[in-house]
Design a protein around this motif. Structure first.
Motif, PDB file in Angstrom:
ATOM      1  N   THR A  81      31.352 -12.075  34.709  1.00  0.00           N
ATOM      2  CA  THR A  81      31.497 -13.412  35.285  1.00  0.00           C
ATOM      3  C   THR A  81      31.831 -13.356  36.769  1.00  0.00           C
ATOM      4  O   THR A  81      31.268 -14.111  37.571  1.00  0.00           O
ATOM      5  CB  THR A  81      32.589 -14.205  34.536  1.00  0.00           C
ATOM      6  N   PHE A 118      38.345 -22.362  35.190  1.00  0.00           N
ATOM      7  CA  PHE A 118      39.254 -21.270  35.530  1.00  0.00           C
ATOM      8  C   PHE A 118      40.535 -21.798  36.166  1.00  0.00           C
ATOM      9  O   PHE A 118      41.636 -21.348  35.847  1.00  0.00           O
ATOM     10  CB  PHE A 118      38.558 -20.307  36.484  1.00  0.00           C
ATOM     11  N   SER A 123      43.038 -17.162  34.649  1.00  0.00           N
ATOM     12  CA  SER A 123      43.140 -15.936  33.870  1.00  0.00           C
ATOM     13  C   SER A 123      42.140 -14.929  34.425  1.00  0.00           C
ATOM     14  O   SER A 123      40.930 -15.155  34.386  1.00  0.00           O
ATOM     15  CB  SER A 123      42.845 -16.204  32.390  1.00  0.00           C
ATOM     16  N   GLU A 126      39.222 -13.774  32.248  1.00  0.00           N
ATOM     17  CA  GLU A 126      37.974 -14.546  32.150  1.00  0.00           C
ATOM     18  C   GLU A 126      36.963 -14.091  33.188  1.00  0.00           C
ATOM     19  O   GLU A 126      35.756 -14.121  32.949  1.00  0.00           O
ATOM     20  CB  GLU A 126      38.273 -16.041  32.321  1.00  0.00           C
ATOM     21  N   PHE A 134      31.936 -16.438  28.813  1.00  0.00           N
ATOM     22  CA  PHE A 134      32.613 -17.397  29.703  1.00  0.00           C
ATOM     23  C   PHE A 134      32.080 -18.802  29.469  1.00  0.00           C
ATOM     24  O   PHE A 134      32.838 -19.776  29.360  1.00  0.00           O
ATOM     25  CB  PHE A 134      32.404 -16.968  31.155  1.00  0.00           C
ATOM     26  N   ALA A 137      33.297 -20.230  26.192  1.00  0.00           N
ATOM     27  CA  ALA A 137      34.675 -20.709  26.285  1.00  0.00           C
ATOM     28  C   ALA A 137      34.735 -22.097  26.900  1.00  0.00           C
ATOM     29  O   ALA A 137      35.497 -22.966  26.462  1.00  0.00           O
ATOM     30  CB  ALA A 137      35.512 -19.725  27.109  1.00  0.00           C
TER      31      ALA A 137
END
Length: 208
Positions: A81, A118, A123, A126, A134, A137
């Protein structure tokens, strides 16, 4: 509306503020999406409008109208990511297609807006996860992401693409091949340019 069209096309901004008569305050905001939604909902009225405001031939296909950007920039769902977001920033693009196995079909889209996810609960983990996870989520936590990606074919008409934008309220539509692999992308700005280019040129000339 004519002035808004000229401003949106000339500057490629996404929104134009509407000021009060004395210019002292903002009374409204016209966005690219609100314009697309208005046109699609009033399509018959727009087609019947006076000659000074004419839409491009909506029966034209995406290929015939030469609308969109090609080739499409994409990343595999296994990409980290952090690397994808870094590439997004380096290329100064609004979004990047995320593709999956086995055939490289488009699965989703990563944009700067995803950073909101985010920032809501920072975090570092992530940033290290595969971009496909990602996106999963984000979809689990945001109810409004009911349709992860919108696509069309080069043979689809501008009318069909217009309704895809309006119905999904997405900011980009990916042009895909027969295996759903992304080959190009159409942004809201591209769509506005395709629909109103002739009318805007005429309006600009009349005000010079």
């Amino acid at each position: 509306l004519a002035k808004v069209l000229v401003r949106l096309r000339a500057t490629r901004v996404r929104r134009v503020a509407v000021l009060s008569e004395d210019g002292s305050s903002v009374v409204n905001v016209v966005s690219q999406m609100s314009l697309i939604h208005f046109v699609s909902s009033k399509l018959n009225l727009v087609n019947a409008a006076e000659d000074s405001i004419k839409l491009a031939e909506l029966r034209q296909t995406v290929d015939e109208a030469k609308v969109g950007s090609y080739p499409c920039i994409s990343v595999d769902e296994s990409s980290r990511t952090y690397d994808v977001l870094k590439q997004l920033d380096a290329l100064d693009k609004g979004g990047i297609a995320v593709t999956g196995e086995p055939d490289g079909q488009v699965l989703g889209n990563v944009s700067g807006r995803d950073l909101k996810h985010f920032l809501a609960a920072p975090s570092i983990a992530e940033f290290e996860m595969p971009v496909g996870k990602f996106l999963d989520a984000i979809r689990r936590e945001q109810v409004d992401i009911s349709i992860p990606v919108i696509e069309c074919k080069k043979t689809d008409t501008l009318r069909k693409v217009l309704f895809k934008f309006s119905g999904s309220r997405k900011h980009r539509v990916y042009v895909t091949d027969e295996l759903h692999r992304p080959v190009g992308v159409i942004s809201l700005g591209d769509m506005i340019h395709a629909l109103f280019s002739g009318a805007v040129d005429q309006m600009s000339a009349s005000t010079d």
